[in-house]
Design a protein around this motif. Structure first.
Motif, short mmCIF file in Angstrom:
data_model
loop_
_atom_site.label_atom_id
_atom_site.label_comp_id
_atom_site.label_asym_id
_atom_site.label_seq_id
_atom_site.Cartn_x
_atom_site.Cartn_y
_atom_site.Cartn_z
N UNK A 1 4.13 -7.61 -7.52
CA UNK A 1 5.52 -7.27 -7.22
C UNK A 1 5.64 -6.70 -5.81
N UNK A 2 4.75 -5.81 -5.45
CA UNK A 2 4.77 -5.21 -4.11
C UNK A 2 4.51 -6.28 -3.05
N UNK A 3 3.63 -7.21 -3.34
CA UNK A 3 3.36 -8.31 -2.40
C UNK A 3 4.62 -9.13 -2.16
N UNK A 4 5.33 -9.47 -3.21
CA UNK A 4 6.59 -10.22 -3.06
C UNK A 4 7.62 -9.40 -2.28
N UNK A 5 7.73 -8.13 -2.60
CA UNK A 5 8.64 -7.24 -1.88
C UNK A 5 8.30 -7.25 -0.38
N UNK A 6 7.03 -7.10 -0.06
CA UNK A 6 6.61 -7.07 1.35
C UNK A 6 6.97 -8.37 2.06
N UNK A 7 6.73 -9.49 1.41
CA UNK A 7 7.08 -10.80 2.00
C UNK A 7 8.58 -10.89 2.23
N UNK A 8 9.36 -10.53 1.22
CA UNK A 8 10.82 -10.62 1.32
C UNK A 8 11.42 -9.68 2.35
N UNK A 9 10.74 -8.58 2.63
CA UNK A 9 11.23 -7.61 3.61
C UNK A 9 10.67 -7.86 5.01
N UNK A 10 9.88 -8.91 5.19
CA UNK A 10 9.39 -9.29 6.51
C UNK A 10 8.18 -8.51 7.01
N UNK A 11 7.44 -7.91 6.09
CA UNK A 11 6.21 -7.22 6.50
C UNK A 11 5.14 -8.27 6.82
N UNK A 12 4.44 -8.06 7.92
CA UNK A 12 3.36 -8.97 8.29
C UNK A 12 2.03 -8.54 7.71
N UNK A 13 1.96 -7.31 7.25
CA UNK A 13 0.71 -6.77 6.71
C UNK A 13 1.00 -5.95 5.46
N UNK A 14 0.09 -6.04 4.51
CA UNK A 14 0.12 -5.20 3.32
C UNK A 14 -1.28 -4.61 3.20
N UNK A 15 -1.38 -3.29 3.18
CA UNK A 15 -2.68 -2.63 3.18
C UNK A 15 -2.87 -1.81 1.92
N UNK A 16 -4.03 -1.99 1.32
CA UNK A 16 -4.43 -1.21 0.15
C UNK A 16 -5.89 -0.83 0.34
N UNK A 17 -6.17 0.45 0.36
CA UNK A 17 -7.55 0.95 0.43
C UNK A 17 -7.98 1.36 -0.95
N UNK A 18 -9.25 1.13 -1.27
CA UNK A 18 -9.79 1.51 -2.57
C UNK A 18 -11.01 2.37 -2.33
N UNK A 19 -11.09 3.48 -3.07
CA UNK A 19 -12.23 4.38 -2.95
C UNK A 19 -13.51 3.69 -3.40
N UNK A 20 -14.60 3.91 -2.66
CA UNK A 20 -15.91 3.43 -3.08
C UNK A 20 -16.21 4.05 -4.44
N UNK A 21 -16.75 3.26 -5.33
CA UNK A 21 -17.06 3.74 -6.66
C UNK A 21 -15.96 3.45 -7.67
N UNK A 22 -14.78 3.06 -7.21
CA UNK A 22 -13.69 2.70 -8.12
C UNK A 22 -13.82 1.21 -8.43
N UNK A 23 -14.85 0.88 -9.22
CA UNK A 23 -15.20 -0.50 -9.47
C UNK A 23 -14.09 -1.32 -10.12
N UNK A 24 -13.32 -0.71 -11.03
CA UNK A 24 -12.24 -1.45 -11.67
C UNK A 24 -11.18 -1.86 -10.67
N UNK A 25 -10.87 -0.98 -9.73
CA UNK A 25 -9.85 -1.31 -8.72
C UNK A 25 -10.36 -2.38 -7.76
N UNK A 26 -11.63 -2.30 -7.44
CA UNK A 26 -12.19 -3.28 -6.50
C UNK A 26 -12.22 -4.65 -7.14
#
Length: 94
Positions: A69-94
Motif C-alpha cells: 500500500x505504501x509503495x502504491x501511495x509513493x508511486x501515486x504521489x510522485x516519489x522517486x525513492x522509497x526507503x526502508x531500513x531493517x535492523x540486523x537480526x530482524x530475520x522475519x523483516x528481512x
C-alpha cells in the motif's frame, strides 16, 4: 513528537491495517526532499520510519500488505525513492 502532532503533519503520512476496528499494524512514514545538497542527488523520497505488526497477528501477510500500500501511495504521489531500513537480526523483516 507526540502522536497527536504526527497525525496533523502532512509530511509524515501514517497508514494502518485494521480488521473489525482493531489495529493490526501500522506504518509511519516521513517525506524527505533533497535539493541542492552537495552530497545527495536531488530527489523526493518517502522514508518508512516504522512498520510494525501486532505480535499475535504476525506471519499473516499484514506487513506485506502495508508495504504494498505504501509503495502504491509513493508511486501515486510522485516519489522517486522509497526507503526502508531493517535492523540486523530482524530475520522475519528481512
Amino acid at each position: 513528537m507526540k502522536l497527536k502532532e504526527l497525525l496533523k503533519d502532512p509530511t509524515r503520512p501514517i497508514f494502518i491495517a485494521q480488521k473489525d476496528g482493531q489495529v493490526l499494524g501500522y506504518c509511519f512514514c516521513i517525506h524527505k526532499q533533497y535539493a541542492g545538497d552537495p552530497v545527495l542527488a536531488d530527489r523526493k523520497e518517502l522514508y518508512i520510519d516504522d512498520l510494525c505488526v501486532e505480535e499475535s497477528c504476525r506471519n499473516m501477510g499484514i506487513a506485506t500488505a502495508l508495504y504494498r500500500h505504501v509503495t502504491e501511495y509513493a508511486k501515486n504521489q510522485g516519489y522517486g525513492f522509497l526507503t526502508l531500513n531493517v535492523w540486523a537480526g530482524n530475520d522475519n523483516a528481512q
